[in-house]
Design a protein around this motif. Structure first.
Motif, PDB file in Angstrom:
ATOM      1  N   SER A 116      -0.577  -8.760  -9.179  1.00 33.91           N
ATOM      2  CA  SER A 116      -1.201  -9.566  -8.614  1.00 33.91           C
ATOM      3  C   SER A 116      -0.536 -10.215  -7.353  1.00 33.91           C
ATOM      4  O   SER A 116       0.624 -10.583  -7.508  1.00 33.91           O
ATOM      5  CB  SER A 116      -1.873 -10.686  -9.464  1.00 33.91           C
ATOM      6  N   SER A 117      -0.878 -10.220  -6.006  1.00 34.80           N
ATOM      7  CA  SER A 117      -0.405 -10.680  -5.153  1.00 34.80           C
ATOM      8  C   SER A 117      -0.926 -12.205  -4.907  1.00 34.80           C
ATOM      9  O   SER A 117      -2.002 -12.417  -5.394  1.00 34.80           O
ATOM     10  CB  SER A 117      -0.512 -10.093  -3.782  1.00 34.80           C
ATOM     11  N   ARG A 118       0.060 -13.335  -4.545  1.00 31.42           N
ATOM     12  CA  ARG A 118      -0.463 -14.786  -4.516  1.00 31.42           C
ATOM     13  C   ARG A 118      -0.967 -15.087  -3.086  1.00 31.42           C
ATOM     14  O   ARG A 118      -0.530 -14.624  -2.309  1.00 31.42           O
ATOM     15  CB  ARG A 118       0.576 -15.252  -5.050  1.00 31.42           C
ATOM     16  N   SER A 230      -5.026 -15.596  -6.754  1.00 29.71           N
ATOM     17  CA  SER A 230      -4.186 -14.334  -6.945  1.00 29.71           C
ATOM     18  C   SER A 230      -5.073 -13.098  -6.909  1.00 29.71           C
ATOM     19  O   SER A 230      -6.498 -13.372  -7.220  1.00 29.71           O
ATOM     20  CB  SER A 230      -3.295 -14.324  -8.395  1.00 29.71           C
ATOM     21  N   ARG A 231      -4.564 -11.969  -6.255  1.00 35.73           N
ATOM     22  CA  ARG A 231      -5.677 -10.936  -6.080  1.00 35.73           C
ATOM     23  C   ARG A 231      -4.905  -9.661  -6.935  1.00 35.73           C
ATOM     24  O   ARG A 231      -3.753  -9.235  -6.522  1.00 35.73           O
ATOM     25  CB  ARG A 231      -5.624 -10.549  -4.644  1.00 35.73           C
ATOM     26  N   LEU A 281       2.781 -11.476  -9.181  1.00 33.85           N
ATOM     27  CA  LEU A 281       2.485 -11.560 -10.830  1.00 33.85           C
ATOM     28  C   LEU A 281       2.508 -10.345 -11.177  1.00 33.85           C
ATOM     29  O   LEU A 281       1.655  -9.599 -10.726  1.00 33.85           O
ATOM     30  CB  LEU A 281       1.468 -12.751 -11.154  1.00 33.85           C
TER      31      LEU A 281
END
Length: 298
Positions: A116-118, A230-231, A281
């Motif tokens: 996950s990107s933040r 987060s994505r 993450l």
């Protein structure tokens, strides 16, 4: 005698042609085999901007006989549909990316959650709401609202969704006087935040890349905890039934590498002086035993 000479000449020509064809066929076979050592990866910019992807690829290549050829852009699934790549790395969901139709229409196998990107809160000079260092995104938005500090909406669908969720969680404070929607997205939002001394939200890696390119020193960013900010990003191997020439074996090997606990730990530990906290993450545990399905996406 003349006939024999002509016949010998003809046979010589035919032999040369046959030898050339054999040599060409052998070269083509070798080229095809060499091509199977290359994994063509199409990715959105996020993991490449952050620097993480280069580190992961370097370790993968050092451990295997594969080489990863990377293309970066927005229309990653269009390239995959055109047969130009073997595996795609993108955010999950959101209509403009096309993960869902790519799988449902049989172009790709089941997507695997990788990381996950933040997203973070852009903080203006002076931090009037005093949110720097906070880790709770709901508290951050609440303080911005209570201090009546200017907040500029990011009309990118993902960031807007996150802010709406946080706004409800913060008790749905009156937006009058502090919340401003200027129909702006991403880099334009950052420009407005700098010029209006305002807060906003944006992806951590994209914001830092913008700062590096513009030389901005007025703005900073805080990366709060929690899933709202987060994505999820997924890796999607192309369907071999649709793309028989694709290097599916190599693509699967790369995805399996990304899902290994050691690699997931590397994702969690990735840090840089360019970010206030780890910008990614690990998300590999969200798959079924980390396995890649061999079936089609239908």
């Amino acid at each position: 005698m003349k006939r024999l000479t002509i016949s010998a000449f003809v046979f010589a020509i035919l032999g040369a042609v046959s030898l050339a064809e054999s040599s060409w066929a052998q070269s083509a076979t070798q080229a095809a085999q060499q091509d199977k050592t290359t994994v063509r990866l199409a990715t959105v910019r996020t993991p490449r901007d952050g620097g993480l992807l280069d580190e992961l690829i370097a370790r993968f290549e050092s451990r295997t006989d594969y080489r990863v050829e990377v293309s970066v852009g927005k229309l990653v699934y269009e390239d995959a549909k055109a047969g130009k790549v073997d595996v795609v790395l993108s955010h999950f969901g959101h209509s403009h990316l096309g993960v869902e139709p790519f799988v449902q229409e049989g172009y790709g196998l089941w997507p695997q959650a990788v990381l996950s990107s933040r997203d973070g809160f852009i903080i203006p000079k002076g931090d009037p709401a005093k949110v720097a260092g906070l880790t709770d995104p709901v508290e951050i938005l609440r303080r911005i609202a209570e201090s009546r500090s200017t907040f500029i909406a990011n009309d990118d669908e993902s960031h807007n969704y996150a802010v709406e969720t946080l706004w409800h969680a913060a008790g749905s404070p009156d937006r009058e006087g502090w919340y401003v929607d200027l129909d702006a997205k991403n880099s334009k939002v950052a420009e407005l935040a700098a010029s209006k001394n305002a807060y906003s939200v944006w992806g951590a890696t994209a914001f830092k890349d913008w700062q590096d390119k513009t030389g901005d020193t007025q703005l900073s960013m805080v990366l709060p905890d929690g899933p709202v900010m987060s994505r999820l990003m997924v890796a999607d191997v192309v369907n071999p039934e649709r793309f028989p020439e694709a290097n599916v074996e190599g693509a699967k090997a790369f995805v399996q590498f990304l899902l290994e606990p050691e690699t997931q730990a590397q994702i969690a530990a990735f840090k840089s002086d360019r970010f206030p906290a780890a910008p990614f993450l690990p998300a590999g545990r969200n798959n079924v035993d980390g396995a890649i399905s061999s079936g089609s996406g239908n």
